[in-house]
Every structure is written in structure tokens, then in C-alpha cells.
Design a protein around this motif. Structure first.
Motif, PDB file in Angstrom:
ATOM      1  N   SER A  28       8.424  39.076 -50.412  1.00 12.00           N
ATOM      2  CA  SER A  28       7.597  38.804 -51.596  1.00 12.00           C
ATOM      3  C   SER A  28       6.255  38.199 -51.199  1.00 12.00           C
ATOM      4  O   SER A  28       5.197  38.597 -51.714  1.00 12.00           O
ATOM      5  CB  SER A  28       8.337  37.862 -52.550  1.00 12.00           C
ATOM      6  OG  SER A  28       9.525  38.454 -53.037  1.00 12.00           O
ATOM      7  N   LEU A  32       2.559  39.554 -51.682  1.00 11.34           N
ATOM      8  CA  LEU A  32       1.584  38.763 -52.437  1.00 11.34           C
ATOM      9  C   LEU A  32       0.315  38.541 -51.612  1.00 11.34           C
ATOM     10  O   LEU A  32      -0.788  38.472 -52.164  1.00 11.34           O
ATOM     11  CB  LEU A  32       2.203  37.425 -52.852  1.00 11.34           C
ATOM     12  CG  LEU A  32       3.212  37.518 -54.005  1.00 11.34           C
ATOM     13  CD1 LEU A  32       4.035  36.237 -54.108  1.00 11.34           C
ATOM     14  CD2 LEU A  32       2.502  37.789 -55.328  1.00 11.34           C
ATOM     15  N   ARG A  35      -1.724  41.573 -51.923  1.00 10.67           N
ATOM     16  CA  ARG A  35      -2.364  41.597 -53.241  1.00 10.67           C
ATOM     17  C   ARG A  35      -3.411  40.496 -53.406  1.00 10.67           C
ATOM     18  O   ARG A  35      -3.999  40.357 -54.477  1.00 10.67           O
ATOM     19  CB  ARG A  35      -1.295  41.470 -54.328  1.00 10.67           C
ATOM     20  CG  ARG A  35      -0.324  42.653 -54.373  1.00 10.67           C
ATOM     21  CD  ARG A  35       0.823  42.395 -55.338  1.00 10.67           C
ATOM     22  NE  ARG A  35       0.320  42.108 -56.673  1.00 10.67           N
ATOM     23  CZ  ARG A  35       0.999  41.430 -57.600  1.00 10.67           C
ATOM     24  NH1 ARG A  35       2.204  40.958 -57.321  1.00 10.67           N
ATOM     25  NH2 ARG A  35       0.472  41.207 -58.788  1.00 10.67           N
ATOM     26  N   LYS A  37      -3.045  37.139 -53.292  1.00 11.34           N
ATOM     27  CA  LYS A  37      -2.652  35.911 -53.988  1.00 11.34           C
ATOM     28  C   LYS A  37      -2.304  34.769 -53.042  1.00 11.34           C
ATOM     29  O   LYS A  37      -2.253  33.614 -53.464  1.00 11.34           O
ATOM     30  CB  LYS A  37      -1.474  36.191 -54.926  1.00 11.34           C
ATOM     31  CG  LYS A  37      -1.855  37.042 -56.133  1.00 11.34           C
ATOM     32  CD  LYS A  37      -0.812  36.944 -57.232  1.00 11.34           C
ATOM     33  CE  LYS A  37      -1.301  37.605 -58.510  1.00 11.34           C
ATOM     34  NZ  LYS A  37      -0.384  37.348 -59.645  1.00 11.34           N
ATOM     35  N   GLN A 337       7.512  44.628 -57.509  1.00 10.45           N
ATOM     36  CA  GLN A 337       6.847  43.498 -58.169  1.00 10.45           C
ATOM     37  C   GLN A 337       7.449  43.146 -59.528  1.00 10.45           C
ATOM     38  O   GLN A 337       7.216  42.057 -60.043  1.00 10.45           O
ATOM     39  CB  GLN A 337       5.345  43.781 -58.339  1.00 10.45           C
ATOM     40  CG  GLN A 337       4.566  43.838 -57.041  1.00 10.45           C
ATOM     41  CD  GLN A 337       4.639  45.192 -56.365  1.00 10.45           C
ATOM     42  OE1 GLN A 337       5.180  46.146 -56.917  1.00 10.45           O
ATOM     43  NE2 GLN A 337       4.103  45.286 -55.151  1.00 10.45           N
ATOM     44  N   TYR A 342      11.309  38.696 -57.212  1.00  9.52           N
ATOM     45  CA  TYR A 342       9.884  38.656 -56.860  1.00  9.52           C
ATOM     46  C   TYR A 342       9.090  37.870 -57.899  1.00  9.52           C
ATOM     47  O   TYR A 342       8.231  37.049 -57.558  1.00  9.52           O
ATOM     48  CB  TYR A 342       9.362  40.092 -56.770  1.00  9.52           C
ATOM     49  CG  TYR A 342       7.927  40.245 -56.308  1.00  9.52           C
ATOM     50  CD1 TYR A 342       7.647  40.614 -54.996  1.00  9.52           C
ATOM     51  CD2 TYR A 342       6.857  40.054 -57.179  1.00  9.52           C
ATOM     52  CE1 TYR A 342       6.332  40.792 -54.568  1.00  9.52           C
ATOM     53  CE2 TYR A 342       5.549  40.219 -56.762  1.00  9.52           C
ATOM     54  CZ  TYR A 342       5.285  40.592 -55.456  1.00  9.52           C
ATOM     55  OH  TYR A 342       3.985  40.757 -55.037  1.00  9.52           O
ATOM     56  N   GLU A 346       6.280  34.881 -57.551  1.00 11.07           N
ATOM     57  CA  GLU A 346       4.904  35.074 -58.008  1.00 11.07           C
ATOM     58  C   GLU A 346       4.508  34.037 -59.055  1.00 11.07           C
ATOM     59  O   GLU A 346       3.369  33.558 -59.067  1.00 11.07           O
ATOM     60  CB  GLU A 346       4.719  36.485 -58.574  1.00 11.07           C
ATOM     61  CG  GLU A 346       3.279  36.787 -58.957  1.00 11.07           C
ATOM     62  CD  GLU A 346       3.051  38.229 -59.357  1.00 11.07           C
ATOM     63  OE1 GLU A 346       1.876  38.646 -59.418  1.00 11.07           O
ATOM     64  OE2 GLU A 346       4.041  38.947 -59.619  1.00 11.07           O
ATOM     65  N   ASP A 350       1.314  31.703 -58.789  1.00 10.68           N
ATOM     66  CA  ASP A 350       0.305  31.664 -59.850  1.00 10.68           C
ATOM     67  C   ASP A 350       0.115  30.250 -60.387  1.00 10.68           C
ATOM     68  O   ASP A 350      -1.006  29.838 -60.715  1.00 10.68           O
ATOM     69  CB  ASP A 350       0.699  32.606 -60.992  1.00 10.68           C
ATOM     70  CG  ASP A 350       0.529  34.077 -60.623  1.00 10.68           C
ATOM     71  OD1 ASP A 350      -0.163  34.363 -59.623  1.00 10.68           O
ATOM     72  OD2 ASP A 350       1.091  34.929 -61.338  1.00 10.68           O
TER      73      ASP A 350
END
Length: 357
Positions: A28, A32, A35, A37, A337, A342, A346, A350
Motif C-alpha cells: 500500500s 501511495l 501516487r 502521497k 486502491q 488499502y 490511505e 491523508d
């Protein structure tokens, strides 16, 4: 923090035989990072001699499967060192506002989490966060003082069926009865043998999921637990070589009462076992029955209408792609995702990012 099955899928020198063959946390976070993050990743364990094999495992089962996904990470301790407190060196290398995940034996959660919180580091910790109420309270106080984000990884909250059930329960009237069962096969005791029955038990490990789900459903209605008792069976795990104190199956019986009307009571029975059959069609049976004044809800994770017959396995299998979907997308990238395993990671990431804005 932690290099085992849930982080890497690496157990006993190779890929786990469970439903987490390539892990959850590592994959994960690697995705991330792809992506944008997260940035730099590191991994801390107690035995650095495992890292070469872990990297080989991740390269074979993640990077080469998912379009050369970057699996690089700094590791603690060094490859020729064993150090039970290497997590301190890893955390000291971070700066306030960075984050860690903790997937280690239950008794280690508290000291690792507190060490990180005191240094301004955000923390995601697996369930159970800690085993003592006093430790819960200390972590809450420390997190509030340092202004950091502490997240307990109850990923079943993000299972779409469980999430929907939590919403629907609010329209069914007073809570009356809840029964849940969650299991893992006897083979899993090989993974847990070092601490099973010694540092923790199957109720802390698995019942914590359904207790959290039930609590999140009924506290909205004003119900609180007022009495807890427990019963356990023994004999199977010990025959498999586990510590004599290891219990096979544990049931918690909880009495709930409504705060504004204590005459309204409900019963919760939460059962967890790690001595389930080896070939039960699923790695983990997970189901519950919720009974309320005006209706009831039943959920069985395994029976969602998705089964596969595979001659190589010699049995019918019920899969759960809602948890971690490992099939790549059409471009070869990881495509899981929307899995609740996952999503849980996330949401933590976040939350940490939001605090930086």
C-alpha cells in the motif's frame, strides 16, 4: 515498524501461505508513493539478517508484478545486526510531522507508539492498540499534548458491507443482540507461535475487529458496555507446540445498556479462534448477526457470491477482493486502491497530510 506478514507478506523464509502473500502495509505504501502521497520509506525490524531475503521477495512479488513498482526503503538494523530496539534509531531518523506504522507483537505497541508520539511523529498502530486501559489513556494524553495523529488500524470499518450495515443499524431501533465469529486456520499458529498465548491471545488479535464494529454501531444509539465476561477452549494449539497457556477459541460476553434508559439492555457475544480447519474455503471466516428492535442484519464475508474452483488447491475457495485486490490493472500497475485494507492506510496518510496544510 515491523517486517512480518502484514507488512511484507514474508514469513519463515518466503511468501506467506495466507491471504496476504505480498503483505498489505508495504504494498500500500509503495503504491501511495507512486501516487505522490508519501515520499521516503523505511522499515524497522529486530533482525537485520532478514532484509536481503525480504528485498528479494518484494522485488519478485511486487516490483516485477506491478510494472516495476519502486520498492526501495531504508532498513533498520543493518543487515548483519539483530536489535530489538532498532525502532528507536529508525524513529530518530525522522522529523516531526513524519509518520510510522506499527505492526508488531501486541506488547510492543505501547512503547513504540509512545516513543514516536513524544517526538512529534504521527502513528498508525494495528489493533489492539494496547492491552491496558492505562496505556490507552497515556497515548491519548501524549498525542493531545504533541498534536499528532494517532490512528488504530481497524480496517473492517472500511469493508463496504460492514460500513453500510453500520449506517442501516441506526434505523432499526434499539440494539438487542450481536453475535460475531472470526477465525484463522491452525497453520497460522506457525506464524504466531513465538507470542501466541504468551504476549497476547486470539481475542485481542481478532475479536477486536468485531468489537470495534459493534461499538461503532451501537454507541451512536447511546449504548455502553457495562459488564464483560469470557470463556475459552484449550488443547488444540498446545498440541501444535504452542505455549501451554495458549487458548484456542475465546468468546467474550458483553452486556450493553443504554445511557439514558439503563432498563434497555443488549447482549454481545464475540468469538475468535485460531484453530479453524486448514481447508475451510477461506483463510479467515468473518461474519456477524445484529438483532435490533425493528430488524436484523447478517453479514458473511465469505459468502458474497464469488467462489473459485481450483484443482491445484483441491477445494472450492471463497475470495474477498474487497480487502486487498492483488490483480494488476490493464497497464500493469497495482489496482487495489478500493480495497478496505488499502483504504485504511490511505486514510491515515491523508490525515497526516491534512495536518501539514
Amino acid at each position: 515498524i515491523g517486517t512480518g506478514e502484514y507488512t511484507t507478506g514474508f514469513v519463515g523464509g518466503g511468501a506467506s501461505g495466507s491471504d496476504k502473500k505480498v503483505g498489505v502495509i508495504g504494498l500500500s505504501l509503495f503504491d501511495l508513493r507512486r501516487r505522490g502521497k508519501v515520499n521516503n520509506l523505511s522499515m524497522a525490524g529486530t533482525n537485520g539478517t532478514k532484509f536481503p531475503a525480504i528485498r528479494e521477495h518484494l522485488d519478485k512479488n511486487i516490483s516485477k508484478v506491478y510494472n516495476n513498482l519502486d520498492i526501495s526503503f531504508d532498513s533498520y538494523p543493518a543487515n548483519d545486526v539483530k536489535d530489538a530496539e532498532s525502532y528507536k534509531v529508525a524513529i530518530d531518523a525522522l522529523k516531526p510531522g513524519d509518520a510510522i506504522t506499527i505492526f508488531t507483537p501486541d506488547t510492543t505497541h505501547f512503547p513504540i507508539a509512545l516513543y514516536a508520539i513524544e517526538r512529534g511523529i504521527h502513528v498508525l498502530v494495528t489493533k489492539p492498540a494496547v492491552k491496558l486501559l492505562e496505556h490507552h489513556q497515556q497515548l491519548i494524553k501524549a498525542a493531545e499534548e504533541k498534536g499528532v495523529y494517532v490512528f488504530v488500524e481497524h480496517h473492517k470499518r472500511f469493508d463496504p458491507a460492514y460500513s453500510d450495515a453500520r449506517h442501516k443499524a441506526q434505523s432499526l431501533g434499539d440494539f438487542n443482540y450481536f453475535y460475531s465469529y472470526m477465525s484463522q486456520p491452525k497453520s497460522q499458529l506457525e506464524t504466531f507461535k513465538a507470542w501466541a498465548g504468551v504476549d497476547s491471545d486470539i481475542s485481542y488479535y481478532l475479536n477486536s475487529h468485531h468489537i470495534d464494529i459493534c461499538d461503532s454501531m451501537v454507541t451512536q444509539q447511546g449504548y455502553l458496555p457495562v459488564k464483560v465476561s469470557a470463556s475459552a477452549s484449550k488443547g488444540v494449539a498446545t498440541d501444535l507446540g504452542c505455549d501451554p497457556a495458549t487458548e484456542d477459541t475465546i468468546s467474550l460476553i458483553v452486556q450493553w445498556a443504554r445511557k439514558d434508559d439503563p432498563s434497555k439492555r443488549a447482549t454481545g457475544v464475540y468469538t475468535a479462534s485460531w484453530t479453524a480447519p486448514q481447508r475451510a474455503g477461506v483463510h479467515s471466516n468473518q461474519y456477524f448477526h445484529y438483532l435490533a428492535q425493528n430488524g436484523e442484519i447478517r453479514i458473511d464475508q465469505a459468502k458474497r457470491g464469488y467462489d473459485v474452483a481450483d484443482d491445484s488447491l483441491g477445494q472450492l475457495m471463497w475470495y474477498n477482493p474487497f480487502y486487498m485486490r492483488y490483480a494488476p490493472d490493464e497497464d500493469g500497475n497495482f489496482n487495489g486502491q478500493t480495497g478496505y485494507g488499502y483504504i485504511s492506510i490511505e486514510k491515515f496518510v491523508d490525515g497526516c497530510r491534512q495536518l501539514r496544510l
